[in-house]
Design a protein around this motif. Structure first.
Motif, PDB file in Angstrom:
ATOM      1  N   TRP A   1       3.990   6.625 -17.042  1.00  0.00           N
ATOM      2  CA  TRP A   1       5.008   7.355 -16.483  1.00  0.00           C
ATOM      3  C   TRP A   1       6.239   7.051 -17.208  1.00  0.00           C
ATOM      4  O   TRP A   1       7.103   7.897 -17.589  1.00  0.00           O
ATOM      5  CB  TRP A   1       5.140   7.154 -14.972  1.00  0.00           C
ATOM      6  CG  TRP A   1       6.337   7.809 -14.533  1.00  0.00           C
ATOM      7  CD1 TRP A   1       6.526   9.216 -14.100  1.00  0.00           C
ATOM      8  CD2 TRP A   1       7.643   7.489 -14.140  1.00  0.00           C
ATOM      9  NE1 TRP A   1       7.492   9.290 -13.534  1.00  0.00           N
ATOM     10  CE2 TRP A   1       8.493   8.340 -13.655  1.00  0.00           C
ATOM     11  CE3 TRP A   1       8.114   5.994 -14.428  1.00  0.00           C
ATOM     12  CZ2 TRP A   1       9.638   8.244 -13.124  1.00  0.00           C
ATOM     13  CZ3 TRP A   1       9.361   5.962 -14.117  1.00  0.00           C
ATOM     14  CH2 TRP A   1      10.422   7.073 -13.388  1.00  0.00           C
TER      15      TRP A   1
ATOM     16  N   PHE B   1       0.913  -1.279   0.040  1.00  0.00           N
ATOM     17  CA  PHE B   1       0.239  -0.069   0.050  1.00  0.00           C
ATOM     18  C   PHE B   1       0.764   1.329  -0.016  1.00  0.00           C
ATOM     19  O   PHE B   1       0.531   2.412  -0.652  1.00  0.00           O
ATOM     20  CB  PHE B   1      -1.029   0.157   1.135  1.00  0.00           C
ATOM     21  CG  PHE B   1      -1.808  -1.295   1.456  1.00  0.00           C
ATOM     22  CD1 PHE B   1      -2.659  -1.120   0.341  1.00  0.00           C
ATOM     23  CD2 PHE B   1      -1.677  -2.121   2.171  1.00  0.00           C
ATOM     24  CE1 PHE B   1      -3.862  -2.337   0.460  1.00  0.00           C
ATOM     25  CE2 PHE B   1      -2.568  -3.211   2.270  1.00  0.00           C
ATOM     26  CZ  PHE B   1      -3.654  -3.326   1.094  1.00  0.00           C
ATOM     27  N   CYS B   2       1.926   1.066   0.426  1.00  0.00           N
ATOM     28  CA  CYS B   2       2.890   2.207   0.864  1.00  0.00           C
ATOM     29  C   CYS B   2       4.391   2.015   0.572  1.00  0.00           C
ATOM     30  O   CYS B   2       4.605   1.227   1.716  1.00  0.00           O
ATOM     31  CB  CYS B   2       2.480   3.266   1.741  1.00  0.00           C
ATOM     32  SG  CYS B   2       3.522   4.591   2.018  1.00  0.00           S
ATOM     33  N   PRO B   3       5.080   2.275  -0.065  1.00  0.00           N
ATOM     34  CA  PRO B   3       5.283   3.287  -1.040  1.00  0.00           C
ATOM     35  C   PRO B   3       4.257   2.915  -2.267  1.00  0.00           C
ATOM     36  O   PRO B   3       3.955   3.776  -3.114  1.00  0.00           O
ATOM     37  CB  PRO B   3       6.564   3.972  -1.268  1.00  0.00           C
ATOM     38  CG  PRO B   3       7.379   2.486  -0.896  1.00  0.00           C
ATOM     39  CD  PRO B   3       6.665   1.997   0.125  1.00  0.00           C
ATOM     40  N   GLY B   4       4.372   1.786  -2.537  1.00  0.00           N
ATOM     41  CA  GLY B   4       3.388   1.188  -3.858  1.00  0.00           C
ATOM     42  C   GLY B   4       4.433   0.970  -4.932  1.00  0.00           C
ATOM     43  O   GLY B   4       5.324   1.453  -5.049  1.00  0.00           O
TER      44      GLY B   4
ATOM     45  N   LEU C   1       4.694   1.963  -8.212  1.00  0.00           N
ATOM     46  CA  LEU C   1       5.277   2.801  -9.202  1.00  0.00           C
ATOM     47  C   LEU C   1       6.322   3.631  -8.268  1.00  0.00           C
ATOM     48  O   LEU C   1       7.711   3.858  -8.845  1.00  0.00           O
ATOM     49  CB  LEU C   1       4.457   3.909  -9.554  1.00  0.00           C
ATOM     50  CG  LEU C   1       5.034   5.161 -10.465  1.00  0.00           C
ATOM     51  CD1 LEU C   1       6.017   4.623 -11.467  1.00  0.00           C
ATOM     52  CD2 LEU C   1       3.936   5.827 -11.144  1.00  0.00           C
ATOM     53  N   MET C   2       6.307   3.814  -7.078  1.00  0.00           N
ATOM     54  CA  MET C   2       7.205   4.497  -6.071  1.00  0.00           C
ATOM     55  C   MET C   2       8.590   3.623  -6.399  1.00  0.00           C
ATOM     56  O   MET C   2       9.727   4.014  -6.155  1.00  0.00           O
ATOM     57  CB  MET C   2       6.748   4.778  -4.869  1.00  0.00           C
ATOM     58  CG  MET C   2       7.707   5.952  -4.111  1.00  0.00           C
ATOM     59  SD  MET C   2       7.020   7.690  -4.557  1.00  0.00           S
ATOM     60  CE  MET C   2       6.191   7.903  -2.942  1.00  0.00           C
ATOM     61  N   GLU C   3       8.296   2.512  -5.920  1.00  0.00           N
ATOM     62  CA  GLU C   3       9.506   1.274  -5.849  1.00  0.00           C
ATOM     63  C   GLU C   3      10.201   1.352  -7.033  1.00  0.00           C
ATOM     64  O   GLU C   3      11.408   0.847  -7.211  1.00  0.00           O
ATOM     65  CB  GLU C   3       8.730  -0.131  -5.397  1.00  0.00           C
ATOM     66  CG  GLU C   3       8.137  -0.156  -4.160  1.00  0.00           C
ATOM     67  CD  GLU C   3       9.346  -0.313  -3.032  1.00  0.00           C
ATOM     68  OE1 GLU C   3      10.179  -0.288  -3.250  1.00  0.00           O
ATOM     69  OE2 GLU C   3       8.754   0.079  -1.685  1.00  0.00           O
TER      70      GLU C   3
ATOM     71  N   ILE D   1      10.417   3.701  -9.577  1.00  0.00           N
ATOM     72  CA  ILE D   1      11.146   4.948  -9.628  1.00  0.00           C
ATOM     73  C   ILE D   1      12.567   4.867  -8.808  1.00  0.00           C
ATOM     74  O   ILE D   1      13.509   5.195  -9.282  1.00  0.00           O
ATOM     75  CB  ILE D   1      10.442   6.135  -9.102  1.00  0.00           C
ATOM     76  CG1 ILE D   1       9.328   6.455 -10.111  1.00  0.00           C
ATOM     77  CG2 ILE D   1      11.134   7.387  -8.709  1.00  0.00           C
ATOM     78  CD1 ILE D   1       8.241   7.504  -9.550  1.00  0.00           C
ATOM     79  N   ALA D   2      12.631   4.362  -7.635  1.00  0.00           N
ATOM     80  CA  ALA D   2      13.649   3.853  -6.692  1.00  0.00           C
ATOM     81  C   ALA D   2      14.593   2.965  -7.468  1.00  0.00           C
ATOM     82  O   ALA D   2      15.824   3.279  -7.409  1.00  0.00           O
ATOM     83  CB  ALA D   2      13.244   3.517  -5.315  1.00  0.00           C
TER      84      ALA D   2
ATOM     85  N   ASP E   1      -0.633   3.151 -14.645  1.00  0.00           N
ATOM     86  CA  ASP E   1       0.197   4.451 -14.361  1.00  0.00           C
ATOM     87  C   ASP E   1       1.558   4.196 -14.737  1.00  0.00           C
ATOM     88  O   ASP E   1       2.210   5.159 -15.362  1.00  0.00           O
ATOM     89  CB  ASP E   1       0.270   4.769 -12.804  1.00  0.00           C
ATOM     90  CG  ASP E   1      -0.962   5.571 -12.489  1.00  0.00           C
ATOM     91  OD1 ASP E   1      -1.818   5.939 -13.159  1.00  0.00           O
ATOM     92  OD2 ASP E   1      -1.238   5.694 -11.098  1.00  0.00           O
TER      93      ASP E   1
END
Lengths: 379, 76
Positions: B50, B13-16, B18-20, B22-23, B46
Motif C-alpha cells: 500500500w 483485530f480492529c481496526p488493525g 494498516l488502518m492505524e 493510514i490514520a 499489505d
C-alpha cells in the motif's frame, strides 16, 4: 481531605464512569470524602448509534435524546462548561467560562468528532449520518433519490466500525423496497485491502455483496471530491462517479486535547491495560479519546468505563487499582432491515461472528432503548 | 528528524495495523517515520504494498518471534 474526581466529557464513557463511581462511593459522597464533577458540552445526551436509523425514518429523533441531568446520578456535580485547557502537571482544568477546577483523579472522555472538511470537496458534495444534521440531510436526499450511482465511502480513522457495512446493506433493502433497486448501483469503498478491518466480518460480507450486486473498491483512501463533476478520487489513483455520495468521514479527537498538548489528533497516548495516560498516574482515558489501537465504539467505552469505575473506587478506598482492561469490544451488526449478528473480541480472543438472524436484529432494536440503562450504569 | 512514532498493533483485530498506519500518516509531517508492530503476517505484506502504491517510503521490515516491525516514512 476530599478526593476530587473530575470527568471531562459527558458522552457515554464519561456518563457511565460518573454514575458507576457514585453508585459505589455512596458513603464517601455523603461524608464529603469524595466529589464527582463532570464538565460537559451539552444539556442533552445523544444515543449516537441511533443515527444509523434516521436516514430511513426508522427512529424518531426524540428517541435519540435525553436530558443529561436526568441520565446522570444526582450526586454528580454537572457543569455545562467545556474544558478549555487541561494541565496535567498542575492537576487542574481550565473551563470555557474561566473556572479553574483542581482534581485528584481526572478522567478524559472527550470523544471524537467527524472531520469531512479534511477532504477537499466533501462538505459540498457528501452526505453522512454520523451527526444529526447530516443524518437529516441524508434522509432528505434519500427521499428525493430516484436512482443512479451510490458510493458509500469509508475513511480512516472512524468510530463505530460496522456502521459502514450496516448502512450499505440497509440502503440496498431501502432502494429495493422503494421499487428503485434496479436503478441503483451501490459501490462501497474501504481504506484497506478487504471489506472490513475484522477479517471474519470481511469474509462474511464478500459473498453478501456478490449476492446483492454491491460493488466494492478496496485500498481506497479518499484524496478529494469534485462536487461539479460528481466524482470521488482516491490517493491510490481510482476515480468513481456518483449521484449520491454517503461518506463515513475521517474522525479527530477533541480540540481541548490538542490544545493541551495531550495527544496528536486529539487521541491521548494511553496504557492499553491500566487506561492511564502515558506519563500520568492519576489521569485516566476512556472511550474514543484513547490512542489504543482497538475499535472506537460505544461498547469499548462501556467496557473501559467499567474498569475505570472499579479502579477509581479502589484507589479512593484502598489506595490501589483493582483490575486491568482486557481489550473487550462487542458490536451488533445489522445485516439488513430485518436481520443482524454480533461480534466480540478482546486483546487475545479473535472475533468470530455467528450467522445473522432476526432475533439478534430484534435484540439490537431492544438495545436501542436499553442503552439508557447502560448510560445510567445499571446494565 | 523528529522522534519516530511507534504504533503497537500486535493482537489488534480492529481496526488493525494498516488502518492505524493510514490514520497516523494523516497526522504526520512529511519526512516523519512511523514504526508499526504487527503480529499479523498479512499486514507485513499489505503495508509495504500500500505504501508503494500511494507514494510513501517503506524503510524496512524485520521479523522476530512472530512480530513484524514495519517502518514507513511519509513522503508527501
Amino acid at each position: 481531605m476530599s478526593k476530587r474526581i473530575v470527568i471531562v466529557g459527558g458522552g457515554l464513557a464519561g456518563t457511565i464512569v460518573a454514575n458507576g463511581v457514585c453508585r459505589q462511593l455512596g458513603n464517601e459522597l455523603r461524608s464529603g470524602g469524595v466529589s464527582v464533577t463532570m464538565l460537559g458540552t451539552s444539556e442533552t445526551h445523544m444515543y449516537q448509534p441511533g443515527l444509523l436509523y434516521v436516514p430511513f425514518g426508522k427512529i424518531r429523533e426524540a428517541e435519540l435524546f435525553r436530558d443529561q441531568r436526568r441520565v446522570l446520578d444526582r450526586r454528580v456535580n454537572f457543569m455545562i462548561d467545556p474544558a478549555k485547557k487541561i494541565d496535567v502537571d498542575a492537576n487542574q482544568v481550565e473551563t470555557a467560562s474561566g473556572r479553574i477546577i483542581g482534581y485528584d483523579y481526572l478522567v478524559l472522555a472527550t470523544g471524537s468528532r467527524i472531520m469531512p472538511q479534511n477532504i477537499p470537496g466533501m462538505t459540498e458534495a457528501g452526505h453522512w449520518f454520523y451527526d444529526l444534521d447530516g443524518a437529516r440531510k441524508l434522509r432528505e436526499a434519500l427521499d428525493n433519490f430516484t436512482g443512479g450511482e451510490v458510493v458509500v465511502n469509508v475513511n480512516a480513522p472512524h468510530k463505530c466500525p460496522v456502521a459502514p457495512l450496516e448502512i450499505t446493506f440497509m440502503l440496498y433493502e431501502y432502494f429495493k423496497a422503494k421499487g428503485i433497486g434496479d436503478k441503483c448501483k451501490i459501490t462501497y469503498t474501504y481504506p484497506i485491502g478487504r471489506l472490513h478491518a475484522l477479517e471474519p466480518v470481511a469474509h462474511w460480507a464478500g459473498p453478501e455483496f456478490e449476492r446483492y450486486g454491491i460493488k466494492s473498491e478496496t485500498f481506497f483512501n479518499t484524496e478529494s471530491v469534485d462536487p461539479a463533476k460528481k466524482t470521488i478520487k482516491s490517493m491510490e489513483g481510482v476515480e468513481l462517479p456518483f449521484d449520491l455520495l454517503i461518506t463515513i468521514p475521517p474522525h479527530a479527537g477533541a480540540e481541548v486535547i490538542t490544545d493541551s498538548d495531550l495527544g496528536k489528533g486529539g487521541w491521548v497516548p494511553t496504557n492499553t491495560r491500566t487506561l492511564q495516560r502515558e506519563g500520568s498516574t492519576n489521569v485516566f482515558v476512556c472511550g474514543d479519546t484513547t490512542n489504543i489501537p482497538i475499535s472506537k465504539a460505544g461498547s469499548t467505552a462501556h467496557f473501559e468505563a467499567d474498569v475505570l469505575i472499579d479502579n477509581l473506587v479502589s484507589l479512593v478506598q484502598e489506595g490501589r487499582p483493582a483490575r486491568e482492561y482486557d481489550g473487550k469490544v462487542f458490536c451488533f451488526v445489522e445485516t439488513g432491515m430485518n436481520s443482524g449478528t454480533y461480534v466480540w473480541f478482546n486483546y487475545t480472543t479473535p472475533p468470530n461472528p455467528g450467522p445473522p438472524s432476526q432475533m439478534i436484529h430484534w435484540f439490537k432494536l431492544a438495545y436501542n432503548r436499553l442503552y439508557w440503562l447502560s448510560a445510567r450504569g445499571l446494565l | 528528524m523528529s522522534e519516530r512514532q511507534k504504533i503497537d498493533a500486535r493482537g489488534a483485530f480492529c481496526p488493525g495495523p494498516l488502518m492505524e498506519l493510514i490514520a497516523a500518516l494523516k497526522l504526520a509531517q512529511v519526512g516523519e517515520e512511523i514504526e508499526v508492530l504487527s503480529s499479523d503476517k498479512g499486514s507485513a505484506a499489505d503495508i509495504p504494498a500500500w505504501v508503494a502504491k500511494v507514494g510513501h517510503v517503506h524503510v524496512g521490515t524485520t521479523e522476530q518471534d512472530g512480530c513484524w516491525t514495519i517502518i514507513v516514512r511519509k513522503a508527501k
